[in-house]
Motif scaffolding. Sequence first.
Motif, PDB file in Angstrom:
ATOM      1  N   LEU A  85       0.825  -1.211   0.000  1.00 21.12           N
ATOM      2  CA  LEU A  85       0.000   0.000   0.000  1.00 21.12           C
ATOM      3  C   LEU A  85       0.858   1.258   0.000  1.00 21.12           C
ATOM      4  CD1 LEU A  85      -2.808  -1.067   2.513  1.00 21.12           C
ATOM      5  CD2 LEU A  85      -2.944  -0.948   0.017  1.00 21.12           C
ATOM      6  N   VAL A  86       1.941   1.248   0.775  1.00 20.31           N
ATOM      7  CA  VAL A  86       2.827   2.416   0.813  1.00 20.31           C
ATOM      8  C   VAL A  86       3.442   2.666  -0.558  1.00 20.31           C
ATOM      9  CG1 VAL A  86       4.997   3.282   1.761  1.00 20.31           C
ATOM     10  CG2 VAL A  86       3.312   2.242   3.276  1.00 20.31           C
ATOM     11  N   VAL A  87       3.894   1.609  -1.210  1.00 20.07           N
ATOM     12  CA  VAL A  87       4.480   1.765  -2.546  1.00 20.07           C
ATOM     13  C   VAL A  87       3.438   2.262  -3.536  1.00 20.07           C
ATOM     14  CG1 VAL A  87       5.524   0.499  -4.469  1.00 20.07           C
ATOM     15  CG2 VAL A  87       6.271   0.043  -2.129  1.00 20.07           C
ATOM     16  N   LEU A  88       2.211   1.727  -3.440  1.00 17.84           N
ATOM     17  CA  LEU A  88       1.147   2.153  -4.354  1.00 17.84           C
ATOM     18  C   LEU A  88       0.828   3.631  -4.178  1.00 17.84           C
ATOM     19  CD1 LEU A  88      -0.964   1.389  -6.468  1.00 17.84           C
ATOM     20  CD2 LEU A  88      -2.505   0.748  -4.591  1.00 17.84           C
ATOM     21  N   VAL A  89       0.685   4.079  -2.922  1.00 17.81           N
ATOM     22  CA  VAL A  89       0.394   5.494  -2.657  1.00 17.81           C
ATOM     23  C   VAL A  89       1.545   6.373  -3.142  1.00 17.81           C
ATOM     24  CG1 VAL A  89       0.040   7.188  -0.824  1.00 17.81           C
ATOM     25  CG2 VAL A  89      -1.158   4.997  -0.744  1.00 17.81           C
ATOM     26  N   ALA A  90       2.783   5.930  -2.911  1.00 13.75           N
ATOM     27  CA  ALA A  90       3.934   6.716  -3.356  1.00 13.75           C
ATOM     28  C   ALA A  90       3.952   6.855  -4.871  1.00 13.75           C
ATOM     29  CB  ALA A  90       5.226   6.063  -2.860  1.00 13.75           C
ATOM     30  N   VAL A  91       3.640   5.769  -5.582  1.00 24.23           N
ATOM     31  CA  VAL A  91       3.609   5.827  -7.049  1.00 24.23           C
ATOM     32  C   VAL A  91       2.516   6.782  -7.526  1.00 24.23           C
ATOM     33  CG1 VAL A  91       3.134   4.468  -9.122  1.00 24.23           C
ATOM     34  CG2 VAL A  91       4.627   3.547  -7.350  1.00 24.23           C
ATOM     35  N   LEU A  92       1.337   6.715  -6.890  1.00 25.40           N
ATOM     36  CA  LEU A  92       0.248   7.617  -7.275  1.00 25.40           C
ATOM     37  C   LEU A  92       0.614   9.074  -7.027  1.00 25.40           C
ATOM     38  CD1 LEU A  92      -2.871   5.625  -6.003  1.00 25.40           C
ATOM     39  CD2 LEU A  92      -2.112   5.937  -8.369  1.00 25.40           C
ATOM     40  N   ILE A  98       3.623  10.397  -6.912  1.00 20.96           N
ATOM     41  CA  ILE A  98       4.636  10.807  -7.890  1.00 20.96           C
ATOM     42  C   ILE A  98       3.992  11.070  -9.245  1.00 20.96           C
ATOM     43  CG2 ILE A  98       6.675  10.009  -9.156  1.00 20.96           C
ATOM     44  CD1 ILE A  98       7.507   8.510  -6.623  1.00 20.96           C
ATOM     45  N   PHE A  99       3.054  10.197  -9.638  1.00 24.76           N
ATOM     46  CA  PHE A  99       2.373  10.383 -10.924  1.00 24.76           C
ATOM     47  C   PHE A  99       1.583  11.688 -10.946  1.00 24.76           C
ATOM     48  CE2 PHE A  99      -1.504   9.876 -13.459  1.00 24.76           C
ATOM     49  CZ  PHE A  99      -0.955   9.649 -14.707  1.00 24.76           C
ATOM     50  N   MET A 100       0.855  11.960  -9.848  1.00 25.98           N
ATOM     51  CA  MET A 100       0.063  13.194  -9.795  1.00 25.98           C
ATOM     52  C   MET A 100       0.963  14.421  -9.792  1.00 25.98           C
ATOM     53  SD  MET A 100      -2.909  12.052  -7.084  1.00 25.98           S
ATOM     54  CE  MET A 100      -3.687  13.657  -7.161  1.00 25.98           C
ATOM     55  N   ALA A 101       2.090  14.354  -9.073  1.00 31.50           N
ATOM     56  CA  ALA A 101       3.005  15.495  -9.052  1.00 31.50           C
ATOM     57  C   ALA A 101       3.567  15.765 -10.439  1.00 31.50           C
ATOM     58  CB  ALA A 101       4.128  15.221  -8.057  1.00 31.50           C
ATOM     59  N   VAL A 102       3.949  14.701 -11.150  1.00 34.28           N
ATOM     60  CA  VAL A 102       4.470  14.878 -12.505  1.00 34.28           C
ATOM     61  C   VAL A 102       3.389  15.420 -13.438  1.00 34.28           C
ATOM     62  CG1 VAL A 102       5.414  13.636 -14.494  1.00 34.28           C
ATOM     63  CG2 VAL A 102       6.250  13.119 -12.198  1.00 34.28           C
ATOM     64  N   TRP A 103       2.170  14.905 -13.299  1.00 35.12           N
ATOM     65  CA  TRP A 103       1.075  15.325 -14.183  1.00 35.12           C
ATOM     66  C   TRP A 103       0.740  16.805 -13.995  1.00 35.12           C
ATOM     67  CZ3 TRP A 103      -1.446  14.290 -18.382  1.00 35.12           C
ATOM     68  CH2 TRP A 103      -2.709  14.855 -18.612  1.00 35.12           C
ATOM     69  N   TYR A 104       0.580  17.230 -12.732  1.00 32.97           N
ATOM     70  CA  TYR A 104       0.226  18.631 -12.491  1.00 32.97           C
ATOM     71  C   TYR A 104       1.390  19.565 -12.817  1.00 32.97           C
ATOM     72  CZ  TYR A 104      -4.266  17.405 -10.483  1.00 32.97           C
ATOM     73  OH  TYR A 104      -5.547  16.963 -10.315  1.00 32.97           O
ATOM     74  N   SER A 105       2.604  19.090 -12.634  1.00 32.07           N
ATOM     75  CA  SER A 105       3.753  19.906 -13.044  1.00 32.07           C
ATOM     76  C   SER A 105       3.747  20.104 -14.549  1.00 32.07           C
ATOM     77  CB  SER A 105       5.056  19.228 -12.607  1.00 32.07           C
ATOM     78  OG  SER A 105       5.108  19.121 -11.208  1.00 32.07           O
ATOM     79  N   TYR A 106       3.416  19.047 -15.261  1.00 33.15           N
ATOM     80  CA  TYR A 106       3.344  19.145 -16.724  1.00 33.15           C
ATOM     81  C   TYR A 106       2.235  20.106 -17.148  1.00 33.15           C
ATOM     82  CZ  TYR A 106       2.425  17.729 -21.538  1.00 33.15           C
ATOM     83  OH  TYR A 106       2.200  17.724 -22.891  1.00 33.15           O
TER      84      TYR A 106
END
Length: 313
Positions: free
Chosen positions: A234-241, A243-251
Amino acid sequence: MSAFISFSVVLFNIIGVITVLSENVPVPENVRVISINLGLVLEWDPPQTTNNHPFKYTAELKGWRGYDPVCQNSSSLTCDFTDNVTIFGSYQLRVRTELDGETSDWVETKQVAVDKITEISAPHVELRSNNGQTEVDITDPPMKRKNLRDVFGNISYLIRFWKKGESNKVKLKREQSRVMLPKVKPLENYCVEVEVLYLKNKTSQPSNMTCLKNSPSNETEPWLIAVMLLISFLVVLVAVLLIFMAVWYSYKGYRIVFPNDNLPEHLKQYLAQRSQSPAPLPIHEGTHLKEPIHELMIYEKKLNSSQDNQQII
């Protein structure tokens, strides 16, 4: 003829005297063959007489050419033949009593084979405990000739262990000399007893009972391991999500600041000229300036589109 008769009488008297002398010296009693750890020893008890005579004994071994003396004129009640025999040989022994130059009759044993009649002494057992497990370390008893495995080939061990204070014993049969006891509980006292199995159906003397308190276990329970794995997932899954959201909103933010759409060249030139033109003069009150207004039309051409869209700003 008379001479022959006289000789026969003398010979008969001599034989009679020898017989009487032999009958006067009693034979050893309870003669027995003992073989431990591939040794060969003859033992006996002294004759049961009312007089405490200082008896002597002679013991012999029957070889290929008849009997050979091994122990002569000895006061001991045993005779060790170990150095005079081979492990896989078959032998017959005998012993007699001697007193003041007189001897008893021989007491002979049956023919014996050392490797078939020998008894094996108890093995040496040590217990070690580590991380909630108890290990049994077995050492074969020393043989008087060669070693145990050279003579009997593949031997095995009969291991009995039980929780101290309980009567229920668990049996294990193993060929290894180091064995880990199964299903033992940490911080419990366990006792172990071991026998050597050889010649298929023969066992050695049992070892002394050896006891040891099992050490505490550092192993994690299976359910706790499963919980930790689930939490880690669960920790890895939340961390991946995240990171994905941070990259997406930065883009998305980058595209807002730096859009992909390019302005027309004439508009770029116009804006560049306006930025390079001198600053406008201050406007006095009451002065009306007429600024020309031009209609600007921007066309956006999209790929894979059947028609061009037209926008008017």
